[in-house]
Design a protein around this motif. Structure first.
Motif, short mmCIF file in Angstrom:
data_model
loop_
_atom_site.label_atom_id
_atom_site.label_comp_id
_atom_site.label_asym_id
_atom_site.label_seq_id
_atom_site.Cartn_x
_atom_site.Cartn_y
_atom_site.Cartn_z
N ARG A 244 5.57 0.33 -0.76
CA ARG A 244 5.60 -0.16 0.68
C ARG A 244 5.12 -1.57 0.82
NH1 ARG A 244 3.31 2.74 6.09
NH2 ARG A 244 3.34 0.60 7.47
N ARG B 236 7.86 12.74 9.29
CA ARG B 236 7.22 11.78 8.38
C ARG B 236 6.89 12.52 7.07
NH1 ARG B 236 3.82 9.01 12.33
NH2 ARG B 236 5.18 7.76 13.39
N PHE C 272 0.96 -1.27 0.03
CA PHE C 272 -0.11 0.18 -0.10
C PHE C 272 0.81 1.11 -0.06
CE2 PHE C 272 0.35 0.75 4.57
CZ PHE C 272 0.94 -0.68 5.01
N ASN C 273 0.32 2.38 0.22
CA ASN C 273 1.13 3.75 0.14
C ASN C 273 2.47 3.76 -0.54
OD1 ASN C 273 -0.79 3.95 2.18
ND2 ASN C 273 0.37 4.20 3.83
N VAL D 116 -8.57 4.52 5.40
CA VAL D 116 -7.50 5.26 4.79
C VAL D 116 -7.44 5.23 3.50
CG1 VAL D 116 -5.03 5.19 5.03
CG2 VAL D 116 -6.13 4.12 7.19
N PHE E 23 -4.80 7.11 1.34
CA PHE E 23 -3.23 7.89 1.55
C PHE E 23 -2.46 8.09 0.15
CE2 PHE E 23 0.94 7.99 3.09
CZ PHE E 23 0.92 8.64 4.44
N LYS F 49 -4.37 15.98 11.79
CA LYS F 49 -3.22 16.28 11.30
C LYS F 49 -3.28 16.16 9.58
CE LYS F 49 -1.98 11.50 11.88
NZ LYS F 49 -0.97 10.53 12.45
N TYR G 261 9.06 2.98 5.07
CA TYR G 261 7.85 2.84 4.81
C TYR G 261 7.22 4.27 4.10
CZ TYR G 261 6.29 4.82 9.44
OH TYR G 261 6.24 5.64 10.57
N ASP G 262 5.99 4.17 3.44
CA ASP G 262 5.66 5.08 2.85
C ASP G 262 6.42 5.98 1.88
OD1 ASP G 262 3.41 4.56 4.39
OD2 ASP G 262 3.36 6.33 5.61
N TYR H 245 -8.38 8.80 7.09
CA TYR H 245 -7.42 9.44 6.23
C TYR H 245 -8.09 9.71 4.70
CZ TYR H 245 -3.47 8.50 9.26
OH TYR H 245 -2.48 8.53 10.03
C1 BMA Z 1 0.28 6.76 9.20
C2 BMA Z 1 1.35 5.93 8.36
C3 BMA Z 1 0.74 5.46 7.52
C4 BMA Z 1 -0.52 4.76 7.30
C5 BMA Z 1 -1.30 5.47 8.18
C6 BMA Z 1 -2.63 4.67 8.86
O1 BMA Z 1 0.86 7.05 10.43
O2 BMA Z 1 1.94 5.20 9.12
O3 BMA Z 1 1.61 4.62 6.62
O4 BMA Z 1 -1.17 4.46 6.24
O5 BMA Z 1 -1.01 5.91 9.44
O6 BMA Z 1 -2.29 3.54 9.44
#
Ligand code: BMA
Length: 340
Positions: free
Chosen positions: A65, A156, A49-50, A284, A286, A215, A109-110, A245
């Protein structure tokens, strides 16, 4: 077209699907065969994902990821002929240091992937005594040389701009904590050499609009347009069932991207389909990348779904810019230069 995509190539073979019927509301529609990457896509990987993709030599490549079966995320490389169907390397991206020696972060990640001049840069979140940003450069997608971490922890969601502005590399990021950060604004930093980063500026913060009240974080690399830098980002709300999200949109000043020109008060996409609402982390959407065609103004948004899948949504430049402008609400902290 009313508006133009600037300094980006035509991508006539980009992944695309027209909307069914007429657009009466938010001008973004999902690919009808979503998700494009499903569970257990690779031997040791339970979920992808992401992830971020770019056009390359008439085809597409990306950094993904991959949640390994021990639960630890890492970055995997993938290729695609059409942007829909992806083939992945079975091994993790083999990051090396400046001397060519293996130099792997504990986790990654991401990821985002951005071409600047003739090189490609991967940017991701990793451990450096807490959540921090890692970066690597490649010219051939075989040798991935790590660069210095641009920021101190915790941070991040870093996204590089696809060109220098006034001679400086530009990056968006989100200072955070090392957990599931309950706050977060987007900041801009610049560098003459991709090593030393400074002149930090606030770009925009979480807002009083409930969908992005906890956020926000930069998503896809900004698209340069005649109206400014088009940014798809994520905005997070808190509910009694956890965080949600959604994808938001803003347009930043072309020469001074810490100034927000337009910011859409509504989300552009929020979890509604089974693959967005249900998964390892429900609710989510993202965004991490777009593929866009300068010739037609078509934009494909790649977004992670429920920490379980990758999906595609589509829009067109004129439609999305007009929608963002018509629904824009700007606060003083958005429109100022961002220096205090
Ligand atoms: C955020 C990140 C993303 C994730 C999201 C929802 O903090 O870690 O990678 O998709 O949370 O879990």
């Amino acid at each position: 077209m009313k508006y133009q995509i600037l300094n980006a190539p035509a991508v006539p073979n980009m992944p695309w699907q027209e909307t069914e019927g007429s657009i009466t509301d938010i001008p973004i529609w999902r690919y009808r065969e979503n998700p494009v990457i499903r569970r257990n896509p690779l031997k040791n990987v339970a979920r992808i994902f992401n992830s971020a993709v770019i056009p390359y030599e008439g085809k597409f490549v990306g950094v993904f990821r991959g949640e390994q079966k021990d639960g630890i995320p890492f970055v995997y490389f993938g290729r695609s002929e059409d942007g829909f169907y992806w083939n992945f390397d079975e091994e993790k991206v083999p990051f090396v240091d400046g001397n060519g020696r293996p130099f792997m972060p504990a986790y990654a990640y991401d990821p985002r992937l951005v071409k600047v001049e003739d090189s490609y840069y991967a940017i991701w979140c990793q451990d450096a005594y807490g959540a921090a940003i890692g970066m690597a450069k490649t010219d051939d997608f075989k040798t991935w040389t790590r660069l210095e971490n641009p920021f101190l922890p915790y941070n991040r969601n870093a996204v590089l701009f696809p060109r220098r502005i006034d001679g400086k590399y530009m990056i968006l990021s989100r200072p955070s904590d090392s957990g599931h950060t309950p706050f977060g604004d987007i900041f801009l930093s610049e560098s003459p050499d991709l090593v030393y980063w400074g002149r930090h500026r606030h770009v925009m913060g979480r807002s009083e609009k409930w969908w992005e009240s906890v956020k926000i974080g930069a998503g896809a690399a900004p698209i340069e347009t005649s109206e400014g830098w088009l940014l798809f980002y994520h905005g997070v709300t808190g509910t009694c069932n956890g965080l949600v999200y959604s994808i938001g949109g803003a347009i930043l000043d072309r020469d001074e991207p810490s100034k927000v020109l337009y910011r859409c008060k509504t989300f552009l996409l929020t979890p509604e389909e089974w693959y967005e609402e249900r998964g390892f982390v429900p609710n989510v959407c993202f965004p991490c990348a777009t593929i866009h065609d300068a010739e037609t103004g078509r934009i494909a948004i790649y977004y992670g779904c429920a920490d379980s899948y990758v999906s595609l949504a589509f829009t067109k430049l004129d439609l999305i810019i007009d929608y963002i402008k018509e629904n824009s609400v700007i606060r003083e902290s958005d429109s100022e230069e961002g220096r205090r």
